[in-house]
Scaffold this active site. Structure first.
Site, PDB file in Angstrom:
ATOM      1  N   THR A 164      -9.122   9.689   8.031  1.00 53.60           N
ATOM      2  CA  THR A 164      -8.566   8.453   7.487  1.00 53.60           C
ATOM      3  C   THR A 164      -8.348   7.393   8.567  1.00 53.60           C
ATOM      4  OG1 THR A 164      -6.321   9.341   7.770  1.00 53.60           O
ATOM      5  CG2 THR A 164      -7.394   9.683   5.629  1.00 53.60           C
ATOM      6  N   LYS A 178       0.839  -1.200   0.000  1.00 54.61           N
ATOM      7  CA  LYS A 178       0.000   0.000   0.000  1.00 54.61           C
ATOM      8  C   LYS A 178       0.871   1.245   0.000  1.00 54.61           C
ATOM      9  CE  LYS A 178      -1.973  -1.310   3.779  1.00 54.61           C
ATOM     10  NZ  LYS A 178      -2.860  -1.400   4.961  1.00 54.61           N
ATOM     11  N   GLY A 210      -8.523   4.258  10.575  1.00 58.34           N
ATOM     12  CA  GLY A 210      -9.012   2.911  10.323  1.00 58.34           C
ATOM     13  C   GLY A 210      -8.988   2.467   8.883  1.00 58.34           C
ATOM     14  N   THR A 211      -8.283   3.186   8.004  1.00 58.99           N
ATOM     15  CA  THR A 211      -8.276   2.790   6.594  1.00 58.99           C
ATOM     16  C   THR A 211      -7.622   1.426   6.391  1.00 58.99           C
ATOM     17  OG1 THR A 211      -6.279   4.126   6.312  1.00 58.99           O
ATOM     18  CG2 THR A 211      -8.346   5.108   5.621  1.00 58.99           C
ATOM     19  N   GLY A 212      -6.544   1.152   7.122  1.00 63.46           N
ATOM     20  CA  GLY A 212      -5.876  -0.134   6.983  1.00 63.46           C
ATOM     21  C   GLY A 212      -6.758  -1.288   7.417  1.00 63.46           C
ATOM     22  N   CYS A 213      -7.401  -1.118   8.568  1.00 65.18           N
ATOM     23  CA  CYS A 213      -8.335  -2.137   9.057  1.00 65.18           C
ATOM     24  C   CYS A 213      -9.457  -2.361   8.050  1.00 65.18           C
ATOM     25  CB  CYS A 213      -8.957  -1.703  10.384  1.00 65.18           C
ATOM     26  SG  CYS A 213      -7.815  -1.323  11.712  1.00 65.18           S
TER      27      CYS A 213
END
Length: 273
Positions: free
Chosen positions: A211, A178, A213-216
């Site tokens: 943004t 990412k 919690g975008t990874g989760c």
């Protein structure tokens, strides 16, 4: 024609009382992407949009009871793993994965905070590395990828790809590299196989501070979509498109004074309007 089975997807992760990350974001992401969500709690986190205040780790015996309670009763079509925190937790999850029938595993290796601080001890980091081959896909951000590759954080997209190839080959696992941490107007992501094959995706960067919690959310969306698509590249592409729309609508929410959450249900709510 029979109705397709709604996938049953399990999140194994920590909590977020304000609902933007951890299992709270996972459950929203599952639902927004057509899956039935379940959750096993690894850690109770006192946090909000401005940061983490404290973490409480329940006994690992209770974690094991949660895992067994779910798998003894429900068919699990996919697993998403997030915050694991300690060696004991990692070993407990690894043992359960080895003894349980479950679907594909998406592992979001929570290792480095946005500030750059390492979140795992050296012992826990080693345990997490041992867990990587048990996953079908891992979704590290740029700092986490650098830790796994044992290099300095990448400064260019080509460096990210190179590190992802190293990690994918070393641990025999697919890597969703990412590029969100890089400074660019276009956000690149890439699915990298252990054989070095690269499937690249791109999307315009969304101008928002919300943004959290975008990874989760992205890793959970992929876990929800793979049982429906049976294709990792397609699942990642659909998840990325969904996340982009969720980010575009994030400012419509008014949650907290810090970095607010993405708008997980924006696409669904717009369709109903």
């Amino acid at each position: 024609m029979s109705t397709p089975q709604i996938p049953r997807v399990l999140s194994i992760a920590g909590t977020d009382p304000t609902g933007g990350a951890g299992i709270h974001a996972d459950l929203k992401s599952f639902a927004a992407n057509g899956a039935y969500g379940m959750a096993v709690v690894t850690a109770l986190v006192a946090q909000n949009t401005e940061g983490v205040r404290s973490v409480h780790i329940p006994p690992v015996e209770f974690l094991k009871e949660q895992l067994e309670a779910v798998s003894d009763d429900v068919t699990i079509d996919a697993v998403k793993i997030g915050m694991l925190a300690t060696t004991d937790i990692i070993d407990t999850v690894a043992e359960w994965l080895g003894n349980t029938h479950h679907g594909p595993v998406v592992l979001d290796p929570v290792m480095v905070a946005t500030s750059g601080d390492r979140l795992l001890s050296a012992e826990a980091e080693s345990a997490l590395r041992r867990l990587l081959p048990d996953a079908d896909l891992i979704t590290p951000n740029v700092p986490e990828l650098a830790v796994l590759a044992k290099r300095k954080p990448a400064e260019t997209w080509m460096d990210v790809i190179d590190q992802a190839k190293t990690v994918a080959e070393r641990y025999n696992v697919q890597v969703l590299a990412k590029g969100g941490h890089l400074d660019s107007t276009t956000v690149y992501d890439a699915l990298v196989s252990p054989e070095g094959e690269v499937t690249q995706l791109e999307a315009p960067r969304v101008d928002t501070r919300n943004t959290h919690g975008t990874g989760c959310s992205l890793s959970s969306a992929v876990a929800a979509l793979y049982p429906q698509t049976k294709d990792w590249a397609q699942a990642v592409a659909q998840a990325k498109q969904w996340l982009t729309e969720s980010l575009r609508a994030a400012d419509d929410l008014n949650v907290g004074r810090g970095h607010g959450p993405v708008n997980h249900f924006a696409t669904l709510w717009a369709a109903e309007a």
